[in-house]
Write an enzyme that holds these catalytic residues in place. Sequence first.
Site, PDB file in Angstrom:
ATOM      1  CE  LYS A 146      -3.042   2.767   3.186  1.00  0.00           C
ATOM      2  NZ  LYS A 146      -3.735   2.788   4.301  1.00  0.00           N
ATOM      3  CG  ASP A 179      -5.516   8.326   4.381  1.00  0.00           C
ATOM      4  OD1 ASP A 179      -6.446   8.929   3.661  1.00  0.00           O
ATOM      5  OD2 ASP A 179      -5.580   7.329   5.152  1.00  0.00           O
ATOM      6  CE  LYS A 230      -6.263   9.168   7.849  1.00  0.00           C
ATOM      7  NZ  LYS A 230      -6.716   8.009   8.802  1.00  0.00           N
ATOM      8  CG  ASP A 289      -1.999   5.439   4.845  1.00  0.00           C
ATOM      9  OD1 ASP A 289      -1.751   4.232   5.725  1.00  0.00           O
ATOM     10  OD2 ASP A 289      -2.990   5.629   4.638  1.00  0.00           O
ATOM     11  CG  ASP A 297      -9.523   7.692   6.854  1.00  0.00           C
ATOM     12  OD1 ASP A 297      -8.666   7.399   6.194  1.00  0.00           O
ATOM     13  OD2 ASP A 297      -9.485   7.718   8.233  1.00  0.00           O
ATOM     14  CD  GLU A 331      -6.562   5.338   2.458  1.00  0.00           C
ATOM     15  OE1 GLU A 331      -5.592   4.959   2.875  1.00  0.00           O
ATOM     16  OE2 GLU A 331      -7.423   5.807   3.545  1.00  0.00           O
ATOM     17  NE  ARG A 334     -10.544  -0.993   4.372  1.00  0.00           N
ATOM     18  CZ  ARG A 334     -11.262  -1.302   5.486  1.00  0.00           C
ATOM     19  NH1 ARG A 334     -12.232  -2.017   5.764  1.00  0.00           N
ATOM     20  NH2 ARG A 334     -10.358  -0.704   6.577  1.00  0.00           N
TER      21      ARG A 334
END
Length: 495
Positions: free
Chosen positions: A266, A271, A278, A289, A348, A350, A352
């Site tokens: 990933k 993010d 967030k 991230d 959020d 995201e 996956r």
Amino acid sequence: MQFLVKSSPVATLKTATLVVAIDEGGTLGLTASALDAAAGGAISNLLKRGDLTGKLGQTLLLHSLPNLKAERVLLVGSGKEAELTDRQLRKLVSATLNVLKGLGGSDATLALGELAVKGRDSYGKTRLLVETLADGGYLFEQFKSNKAEPLALKKITLLADKSELAEVERASLHAQAIASGMAFTRDLGNLPPNLCHPSYLAEQAKALGKAHKQLKVEILDEKQLKELGMGAFLAVAQGSDQPPKLIVLNYQGGKKADKPFALVGKGITFDTGGISLKPGLGMDEMKYDMCGAASVLGTLHAVLELQLPLNLVCILACAENMPSGGATRPGDIVTSMSGQTVEILNTDAEGRLVLCDALTYAERFKPQAVIDIATLTGACIVALGSNTSAVMGNDDALIEQLLSAGKAADDRAWQLPLFDEYQEQLDSPFADIANIGGPKAGSITAGCFLSRFAKKYHWAHLDIAGTAWISGGKDKGATGRPVPLLTQYLLDRVQ
């Protein structure tokens, strides 16, 4: 820092600093006894006076002992246990390094081969020792005007018995490659997100490809992702001005007919949470991230250095998750590369979404096994804290291999279940699957989501949300994990 291995009588060693362990009972081992005898009982006299009790990590620096070639002798306490744990060995080595950093000598010799470490032979304890030393010397000062003075210490020699030289040398080589991969990963993680975006990661991949002839690099841009039907991946990127990249690195170190192993990372370079924004406090750490992708590159870096005889495909799903007028909304439905539709209830969640399309893309390589690595869920930190990564998957043998590799590398993981009951939390009234499963078992339902896209091969998922970086304070920064675990897993496949 250069690491050497040699076998030599300890009293005749010419070195700036000679490091010897002393236990809490004051018993002198073979090495310390030889030094003490050569120095006319100087060490035993110091112990009798109580200058060093031998408590774990305690140090005492001695200068110009008689009849020794070493300029200094550093005594370091090894505690009262007959066998050290991995953590205790790391504390001992870190205490040693802290002293060595402050000395003027350019070299040091470590006579620590007699230390017994639970469950570790000479290879295992040397690996841990060298990795701790190399990682302990890491600095990230690219953006500081006033940089730290360079270390005087340039070379560390490991003293080993002749019968163990080969294993100690092998362990040192492996440890240096792993530490180098960890440093590469840490550098990428620590870079600011205005510089380290998907295109920057693509450039790093290209640079690796140019430097290594066994490595083929392909960068898929937004147009190609659309042609492949990666609607989930593109949904994450559409709110940002930074274009997404699917980075594919194909290492051919084995036979042409050998099926590859695949690592999928990933790579969300920043993010914000998207429209599901967030909280602002601590959001700067969302540059980390992309540590899943960074750890895949770091592992590849170690594999290239060691020239492992296997085939490896690394797939990095890189994008930036931003809020804008063009960003994905909660409630949007997208079609993944697999054809499955996804209702995005929370933008959020995201990671996956980029990973599911990358996992589908991995099918074309007909891999032996696929491991995805992601800073995926805050729920993982709640469950396991910051010491242990979570692992789950569809193949018990693969999961056991990863757990074993984590234990051997002292980069541990713990299995979480993927029972069918959890899958029901992802039911959607409007699409094939929802991208979140509610407040309960968040790490597990994230794994359940990914499992829907990994049915055609042996697959495991590593959630490194708690282990990839240290939050807040002066020690904030990327850790380089799980490069040791992943590299050990690959070493186990060729040994």
